[in-house]
Design an enzyme around this catalytic site. Sequence first.
Site, short mmCIF file in Angstrom:
data_model
loop_
_atom_site.label_atom_id
_atom_site.label_comp_id
_atom_site.label_asym_id
_atom_site.label_seq_id
_atom_site.Cartn_x
_atom_site.Cartn_y
_atom_site.Cartn_z
N SER A 1 0.85 -1.19 0.00
CA SER A 1 0.00 0.00 0.00
C SER A 1 0.88 1.24 0.00
O SER A 1 1.93 1.25 0.65
CB SER A 1 -0.90 0.02 1.23
OG SER A 1 -1.63 1.22 1.31
N ARG B 1 -0.23 -3.81 -6.96
CA ARG B 1 -1.41 -4.52 -6.44
C ARG B 1 -2.67 -3.86 -6.98
O ARG B 1 -2.74 -2.64 -7.10
CB ARG B 1 -1.42 -4.46 -4.91
CG ARG B 1 -2.53 -5.28 -4.23
CD ARG B 1 -2.29 -6.77 -4.41
NE ARG B 1 -3.16 -7.58 -3.57
CZ ARG B 1 -4.36 -8.03 -3.93
NH1 ARG B 1 -4.87 -7.71 -5.10
NH2 ARG B 1 -5.05 -8.80 -3.12
N THR C 1 -7.33 1.16 4.94
CA THR C 1 -6.88 0.32 6.04
C THR C 1 -7.79 0.47 7.26
O THR C 1 -8.14 -0.52 7.92
CB THR C 1 -5.43 0.66 6.42
OG1 THR C 1 -4.60 0.51 5.26
CG2 THR C 1 -4.93 -0.27 7.51
N CYS D 1 0.41 -6.36 -17.18
CA CYS D 1 1.05 -7.07 -16.06
C CYS D 1 2.28 -6.30 -15.60
O CYS D 1 3.17 -6.00 -16.40
CB CYS D 1 1.44 -8.48 -16.47
SG CYS D 1 2.38 -9.35 -15.20
N CYS E 1 5.23 -13.88 -10.81
CA CYS E 1 3.95 -13.32 -10.36
C CYS E 1 4.06 -12.69 -8.98
O CYS E 1 4.55 -13.33 -8.03
CB CYS E 1 2.89 -14.41 -10.36
SG CYS E 1 1.27 -13.85 -9.80
N CYS F 1 -0.74 -9.59 -7.92
CA CYS F 1 -1.49 -8.34 -7.98
C CYS F 1 -2.92 -8.56 -8.45
O CYS F 1 -3.77 -7.69 -8.26
CB CYS F 1 -0.78 -7.33 -8.88
SG CYS F 1 -0.85 -7.71 -10.65
N CYS G 1 -4.24 -9.46 -14.02
CA CYS G 1 -4.50 -10.23 -15.24
C CYS G 1 -5.94 -10.74 -15.28
O CYS G 1 -6.60 -10.67 -16.33
CB CYS G 1 -3.51 -11.39 -15.35
SG CYS G 1 -3.46 -12.48 -13.90
#
Length: 643
Positions: free
Chosen positions: A130, A382, A418, A581, A612, A615, A618
């Site tokens: 984050s 992310r 959060t 990506c 990978c 996130c 895709c």
Amino acid sequence: MVLLSRQVARIARTPAVRHQRACWKALSTLNTGAASACSRRTSPPLVGRMPTLAQFHTARVLREEAQEQEEAMPEEDERVVDEVDVLIVGGGPAGLSAAIKMKQLAEAKGEEIRVVVLEKGAEVGNHILSGAVIEPRALNELIPDWKEKGAPLNQEATEDHMVFLTESGSMPLPHPPQMSNDGNYIVSLSRVTAWLGEQAEEAGVEIYPGFAGAQILWDEAEDGTKRGIKGIVTNEIGLGKDRKPKDNYEQGMEFRAPITLIAEGAHGSLSQQLIRHLKLREAVDADPQTYGLGVKEVWRVKPENHKPGYVSHSMGFPLSLDTYGGTWMYHMEDNMVSIGLVVGLDYENPYLSPYQEFQRMKHHPYFASVLEGGECLAYGARALNEGGYQSIPKVHFPGGALVGCSAGFLNVPKIKGTHNAMKSGMLAAEAAFQALSQRTEDNLYTPIDLPEYKKLLDESWIMPELYEVRNLRPSFHGPLGFWGGLMYSGLDSMILKGRTPWTFHHAKPDHEYTKPAAECKPINYPKPDGQLSFDILTSVSRTGTNHAEDQPVHLVVNDGDYKGHVERNVGTFDGPLGRVCPAAVYEYVPKDDANGQEDALGKKFVINAQNCIHCKTCSIKTPDQSITWTVPEGGGGPKYSLT
């Protein structure tokens, strides 16, 4: 782990317990080399000296106990089952807050409730990313003495800025009141989450890092209709790429519970199954969820460029005005600066690359003046929920509830989620504790619905906060466009404060906005200079990502139709997966250059699954929705610590 002291016999075939058995065997056979290898989980190691008589006796006792457990274990083709009171999938802020609150409520009533958290990362916090300015509102409620307990909230936000960036300059914008950071802290959310994990363990929560929730145990009616859930199955360990068992094969383990809280984060694989099969979105007439992709780095900058507590957000460059998004720059403690770019995944041009836009962004004088001469320490990316109030599905169902970003509680204009995630976990715990008190001996593990959870959400600050800003994100769509959306957002946030009688809607999911390549203009991105901007593989190396190479590819092409995927996604959209990506997982290469799958249009589709970083982009943005993100072996993926 608490599990090893309380539930050894029940899960004696898990990897952790097998590791201990190997240690016991090494001890009993005086294999000092093996004992050294196991010393991380046993003590004391036998390296460099002969074992004492006491150690011989200890080894014999442990060996006898292991033999007794072995005899009590299920057969190799049977799955180990563990029954718990509350199961939580996901060790992020929402899941851990729920676990801590549940233990607090039980302690106050003098009751013993078994709470288990499954976390797919190798350690709690490894998969948390984050650009975090955290509002401590929920933390103040959950752990009022967090400062005394050493929570890593050290840098208060001291000043706020909102700017519009042109290609080479900037101009100030009015600062919406919702984005005020007075009293907030600039943090590494991965560190905060790791600290929450410590607090949960101290409270008696059982946390199993490296255990990925892979399948739902459905509670089905006699006709096979899925009506709720009764637990989770963790993923299998030790499968080869051909999906055949290797020597270290372990079946997934069943965790059964009357209440399972799904706290996977945005676009989790289990939460998507639940939303789809239980029709949770249709149940409340929710809009499709819309997402953004956040790409970020953490830098250590020169002291003269560092302004502790400085917070800025921008719109405009590097994105074109038909693409929703914006940037942040947060000056953390210890000369560190968090920078990032969020790109709305409802963009139209398949040639757009969020990663490349982020690299271009850093060359703007607004950022370059801070970063030049500094060192890039970390990278990550992310997906995040941007749908807001109107995209929240039904959050409870027989057997559990969705909490945190699994339900979509991010406040997009505020760029914070959060505090809402933590609060939702705490409220889910309150509803769960109340429901558990009504169990009888005859229905200890019968799936329980939690309608009280929705009532508590509505009465909390979460829903009013999200309702107030519900129109800001969708105002940038349709006839208003960027400038119209900007003016409307200013009017709504500063004067109307969400009190309008109308609600704008998200018309369709993000992938449907992607236009065919023939209707769009290719984007030529500059080459990285290796100082401010970097090639993508260099960035991926900064995530600490690791997956066992000899395991099944967890990025699944639906129906195994590789040729059809290439024909549709390359033939019509010129292969956007290779650009969206942020970790170079997907490639469409000339068929003579790689051992990919079936070729079409002279291309082969290659999936570099070991890159990978989880996130989920895709599975959100693929135009034909032919990619499904599933969990890899637990413990794989990124190892974030500064993000």
